[in-house]
Design a protein around this motif. Structure first.
Motif, PDB file in Angstrom:
ATOM      1  N   CYS A  62     -26.880 -34.837   5.713  1.00  0.00           N
ATOM      2  CA  CYS A  62     -26.228 -33.531   5.190  1.00  0.00           C
ATOM      3  C   CYS A  62     -25.425 -33.837   4.033  1.00  0.00           C
ATOM      4  CB  CYS A  62     -25.290 -33.235   6.337  1.00  0.00           C
ATOM      5  SG  CYS A  62     -26.191 -32.576   7.806  1.00  0.00           S
ATOM      6  N   LYS A  65     -28.057 -33.304   1.299  1.00  0.00           N
ATOM      7  CA  LYS A  65     -28.440 -31.864   1.066  1.00  0.00           C
ATOM      8  C   LYS A  65     -27.493 -31.235   0.509  1.00  0.00           C
ATOM      9  CE  LYS A  65     -27.480 -28.874   4.128  1.00  0.00           C
ATOM     10  NZ  LYS A  65     -26.877 -27.758   3.428  1.00  0.00           N
ATOM     11  N   ASN A  69     -28.017 -29.312  -2.984  1.00  0.00           N
ATOM     12  CA  ASN A  69     -27.764 -28.050  -3.173  1.00  0.00           C
ATOM     13  C   ASN A  69     -26.830 -27.748  -4.384  1.00  0.00           C
ATOM     14  OD1 ASN A  69     -27.434 -27.360   0.356  1.00  0.00           O
ATOM     15  ND2 ASN A  69     -29.372 -26.819  -1.007  1.00  0.00           N
ATOM     16  N   SER A  75     -32.800 -26.187  -2.079  1.00  0.00           N
ATOM     17  CA  SER A  75     -32.193 -24.682  -1.406  1.00  0.00           C
ATOM     18  C   SER A  75     -32.575 -24.734   0.166  1.00  0.00           C
ATOM     19  CB  SER A  75     -32.830 -23.531  -2.072  1.00  0.00           C
ATOM     20  OG  SER A  75     -32.747 -22.411  -1.248  1.00  0.00           O
ATOM     21  N   ASP A  76     -31.550 -24.420   0.753  1.00  0.00           N
ATOM     22  CA  ASP A  76     -31.653 -24.160   2.236  1.00  0.00           C
ATOM     23  C   ASP A  76     -32.763 -23.365   2.642  1.00  0.00           C
ATOM     24  OD1 ASP A  76     -29.520 -26.077   2.420  1.00  0.00           O
ATOM     25  OD2 ASP A  76     -28.250 -24.741   3.304  1.00  0.00           O
ATOM     26  N   LYS A  77     -33.077 -22.367   1.947  1.00  0.00           N
ATOM     27  CA  LYS A  77     -34.253 -21.410   2.299  1.00  0.00           C
ATOM     28  C   LYS A  77     -35.445 -21.637   1.740  1.00  0.00           C
ATOM     29  CE  LYS A  77     -31.127 -17.469   3.017  1.00  0.00           C
ATOM     30  NZ  LYS A  77     -30.482 -16.352   2.479  1.00  0.00           N
ATOM     31  N   VAL A 119     -32.377 -28.573   7.845  1.00  0.00           N
ATOM     32  CA  VAL A 119     -32.329 -28.654   6.038  1.00  0.00           C
ATOM     33  C   VAL A 119     -31.701 -29.841   5.731  1.00  0.00           C
ATOM     34  CG1 VAL A 119     -32.189 -26.049   5.702  1.00  0.00           C
ATOM     35  CG2 VAL A 119     -30.101 -27.304   6.396  1.00  0.00           C
ATOM     36  N   CYS A 120     -31.037 -30.440   6.421  1.00  0.00           N
ATOM     37  CA  CYS A 120     -30.309 -31.612   6.367  1.00  0.00           C
ATOM     38  C   CYS A 120     -31.832 -32.927   6.359  1.00  0.00           C
ATOM     39  CB  CYS A 120     -29.359 -32.334   7.242  1.00  0.00           C
ATOM     40  SG  CYS A 120     -27.825 -31.415   7.007  1.00  0.00           S
TER      41      CYS A 120
END
Length: 146
Positions: A62, A65, A69, A75-77, A119-120
């Motif tokens: 995390c 990540k 970011n 990007s998380d999305k 996402v991580c």
């Protein structure tokens, strides 16, 4: 009318990407420190991480990540920003842009096969893939020509 729309869209895309720049080791360190604070990590865990050493732990994943970011590389999305990653890696690589792009795309395809909610894990898998391909290189500000 169509030409005007194309011009407007091109301008918007250019403006959106104009805010990003190549990232340096100083950017990495600054963002790493911010992410450690944002995620309220313990000092002893922070000391375990080297500059590019993120162990296979949820907390480290995390942090990575968060760094990606903040650096505009993930990007998380949407996952990895392939174009930016290619530019970042080309900045310090002797490989051709095509070879770098192929490696990044390979890593991005692996990322797309993962659960979008993790996402991580996705960012960490991207990191591992790029690191294994020896593309992960950042320059210090002294070596950047402006």
């Amino acid at each position: 009318m169509q030409i005007e729309c194309i011009i407007v869209l091109t301008s918007l895309i250019a403006a959106a990407s104009a805010g990003w720049r190549l990232q340096t080791v100083d950017d990495l360190l600054r963002n790493r420190n911010k992410c450690v604070k944002i995620l309220n990590m313990q000092d002893d865990l922070q000391e375990e991480f080297g500059l590019f050493d993120f162990p296979d732990q949820d907390s480290a994943k995390c942090v990575f990540k968060c760094i990606m970011n903040r650096m505009g590389l993930f990007s998380d999305k949407r996952g990895p920003h392939v174009g930016r990653l290619v530019k970042q890696m080309k900045f310090a690589s002797m490989s051709s842009t095509k070879a770098i792009r192929d490696e990044i795309l390979n890593c991005a395809y692996q990322d797309m096969e993962m659960d979008p909610e993790d996402v991580c894990d996705r960012a960490y898998a991207l990191y591992q893939c790029i690191q294994n391909s020896n593309l992960l290189q950042l320059k210090s500000p002294e070596t950047v020509k402006t």
